[in-house]
Scaffold this active site. Structure first.
Site, short mmCIF file in Angstrom:
data_model
loop_
_atom_site.label_atom_id
_atom_site.label_comp_id
_atom_site.label_asym_id
_atom_site.label_seq_id
_atom_site.Cartn_x
_atom_site.Cartn_y
_atom_site.Cartn_z
N PHE A 195 1.17 -1.54 5.43
CA PHE A 195 0.45 -2.92 5.62
C PHE A 195 1.43 -4.00 5.57
CE2 PHE A 195 -0.22 -2.90 1.11
CZ PHE A 195 -0.08 -4.22 0.86
N LYS A 211 1.27 4.34 14.67
CA LYS A 211 0.01 4.65 13.92
C LYS A 211 0.31 3.42 12.83
CE LYS A 211 -2.15 5.27 10.71
NZ LYS A 211 -2.83 4.24 9.96
N GLU A 214 -4.19 0.31 8.73
CA GLU A 214 -5.60 -0.14 9.51
C GLU A 214 -5.72 -1.45 8.78
OE1 GLU A 214 -4.59 2.43 7.72
OE2 GLU A 214 -6.26 3.45 6.58
N SER A 258 3.58 4.43 0.67
CA SER A 258 3.57 4.70 -0.84
C SER A 258 4.30 6.24 -1.10
CB SER A 258 2.06 4.41 -1.32
OG SER A 258 1.20 5.43 -0.82
N CYS A 316 8.56 -3.97 -0.41
CA CYS A 316 9.35 -2.67 -1.18
C CYS A 316 10.41 -3.10 -1.72
CB CYS A 316 9.38 -1.65 -0.17
SG CYS A 316 10.58 -1.97 1.07
N GLU A 352 4.78 1.32 -9.77
CA GLU A 352 4.75 0.19 -8.98
C GLU A 352 3.48 -0.33 -8.86
OE1 GLU A 352 4.57 1.17 -4.58
OE2 GLU A 352 6.23 -0.32 -4.38
#
Ligand code: NAD
Length: 510
Positions: free
Chosen positions: A155, A179, A182, A232, A287, A389
């Protein structure tokens, strides 16, 4: 009328157009600044997965047959359209992700860099030729596309991360099934429409909206030749193992916990500026964000004072506001609560809360998913707030005694994405770059994301697979090499060549 009757449903891009979903499954897409559900996103079922992959297969057959010159013209056209219309894309990113507009523009700029690298693809996917390797025999190698390739994105960079992969994959002649996350699915559709406008044949770029079912559909499809994943660490590991088991080429980039090592000779004003930029930019949902400052004593007190001073000036708000704030909300309420839980954990484990972002409220946006910049001191390195994280605007300070302690702490962590050292001592910086077990290193640079012609990727639990993203790794990943050994008989000797007779021995050179 119920809310789902009236709400917009964001769906797939198949065969060069938006394709409504009939799966009956959707997920909410929030406006993180208001907390309101602004749309629903379709979650693909097996029929839609098959339709997307089938379309990509047909798209591949057409696109891979285009000449290099024709393919290059399409990639250039995409670059021009993107450059002209990127403010539209930035607005879409901000509306669904929450990051401020200037940060969305920054994300697009870093993705565009990869598109620009991809424009020069003919020079980067050239084969090689060796003449007369043995008498009358030539060897040459070709770099051919893989076919249909899958890209699964997170995301936090709904435009840049897909661009890291699709620009090079398409330039090399592949068809891409993307993909997207969402949580912010619209940027992918905007990019798909732009590819169509640029002249890409239908199917060569397909967007499949969905969740685990769509991901598993790509992983298990015999048509899909490779998977490029960013997300992740637990999911990256799952993707790597599953895709490898089904015989696919796979690169799976995972999570991070990036440290900034501050030596006593560093310029502390520069360090404080950079720690705040890299710790709180994009609300820490990067990240490559810095989440730990390792302060070699005696600098910690002074540095914490300088960071706290700067935090006090940060403005938090709706990223789309005309007067732009410094940071926007987190992606969802659930994620905000998870970030808060790490601050609770740090506190319970004995950390000092210097600046507390829990309970942050933005006037007029009381239901938004805001979390204020948070500064923690004396964070125990055994605390989960240190080892895991957090992915939010939380900067932890760990006080250490020496350079060697810093290197040991960084190297003992599970992640190895990025790190930075701040010092004026070139010898210490050089030792750091040699000894540190991390994929991307900054020297007085806090977010060392490599430019497009160097590759991006971490070590350890930050990258599963052998290939990093973009740069030369990207071109290698998205092409398959074929080596040809050829003997053509010289017409002058045709019919007169002396037969060597049958020889079952291993071929030798002459
Ligand atoms: P995520 O792992 O939750 O989701 C990433 C993608 O995987 C999404 O498309 C999602 O739909 C899909 N997914 C989620 N759960 C799945 C499951 N159980 N099975 C199959 N697919 C699943 O990650 P996120 O929250 O979207 O993104 C944030 C994470 O991404 C952070 O950990 C961040 O560090 C990481 N990230 C890493 C890099 C990098 O370059 N290393 C870059 C950006 C983000």
């Amino acid at each position: 009328m119920t809310s789902t009757d009236s709400i917009r449903v964001i769906s797939h891009w198949i065969d060069g157009a938006e394709r409504p979903s009939s799966s009956g499954r959707t997920a909410p897409v929030f406006n993180p600044a208001t907390g309101a559900v602004q749309a629903e996103v379709a979650l693909a079922d097996q029929a839609e997965i098959d339709a997307a992959i089938g379309s990509a297969q047909r798209g591949f057959e057409v696109w891979s047959g285009y000449s290099i010159a024709k393919r290059q013209a399409v990639v250039f056209a995409f670059r021009e359209l993107l450059n002209a219309r990127k403010t539209e894309l930035a607005a879409i990113i901000t509306a669904e992700h929450g990051k401020v507009i200037s940060d969305a523009m920054g994300e697009i700029a870093r993705g565009q860099e990869v598109v620009e690298l991809a424009c020069g693809f003919p020079a980067l996917i050239k084969g090689a030729y060796s003449e007369n390797v043995s008498t009358g025999i030539d060897v040459y190698s070709l770099k051919q596309p893989l076919g249909v390739v899958g890209v699964i994105s997170p995301f936090n960079f709904p435009a840049m991360v897909p661009m890291w992969f699709f620009a090079i994959a398409l330039a090399a002649g592949n068809a891409v099934v993307l993909k997207p996350s969402e949580k912010d699915p619209s940027a992918a559709l905007w990019l798909a429409a732009l590819w169509s406008e640029a002249g890409l044949p239908d199917g060569a770029f397909t967007v499949l909206q969905g969740d685990k079912e769509a991901v598993d559909g790509l992983l298990h499809s015999p048509v899909v030749q490779s998977i490029s994943f960013v997300g992740s660490t637990p999911i990256a590991q799952y993707i790597y193992e599953t895709a490898a088991k089904t015989g696919k080429r796979v690169q799976a980039l995972g999570g991070a916990k990036n440290h900034m090592l501050v030596l006593p000779d560093a310029d502390l004003d520069l360090v404080a500026d950079q720690a705040v930029n890299a710790g709180y930019g994009a609300a820490g949902e990067r990240c490559m964000a810095i989440s730990v400052v390792l302060a070699v004593e005696p600098v910690a007190d002074e540095l914490i004072g300088k960071i706290a001073e700067r935090i006090a000036k940060l403005r938090i708000g709706n990223g789309a506001d005309a007067v732009e704030p410094d940071l926007g909300p987190l992606i969802t309420g659930a994620h905000r609560d998870k970030v808060a839980s790490y601050v609770d954990i740090a506190e319970a484990d004995g950390a000092t809360i210097v600046v507390d972002g829990r309970g942050c409220r933005v006037e007029g946006h009381e239901d938004g998913f805001f979390f204020g910049p948070t500064l923690l001191d004396h964070v125990p390195t055994t605390s989960r707030a240190y080892t895991e994280e957090i992915f939010g605007p939380v900067l932890s300070v760990v006080r250490i005694a020496s350079f060697a302690d810093g290197v040991e702490l960084i190297n003992s962590g599970q992640f190895g994405n990025g790190t930075a050292i701040f010092t004026n001592d070139g010898g210490a910086a050089r030792r750091f770059q040699n000894e540190i077990q991390v994929g991307m290193i900054g020297i007085n640079v806090p977010i060392p994301v490599p430019v497009a012609y160097h590759s991006f990727g971490g070590w350890k639990a930050s990258l599963f697979g052998d290939a990093k993203a973009y740069g030369t790794h990207g071109f290698d990943f998205f092409t398959r090499e074929k080596a040809i050994t050829a003997r053509w008989i010289d017409p002058a000797t045709r019919g007169h060549s002396s037969h060597t007779g049958i020889n079952l021995g291993f071929p030798q050179h002459d």
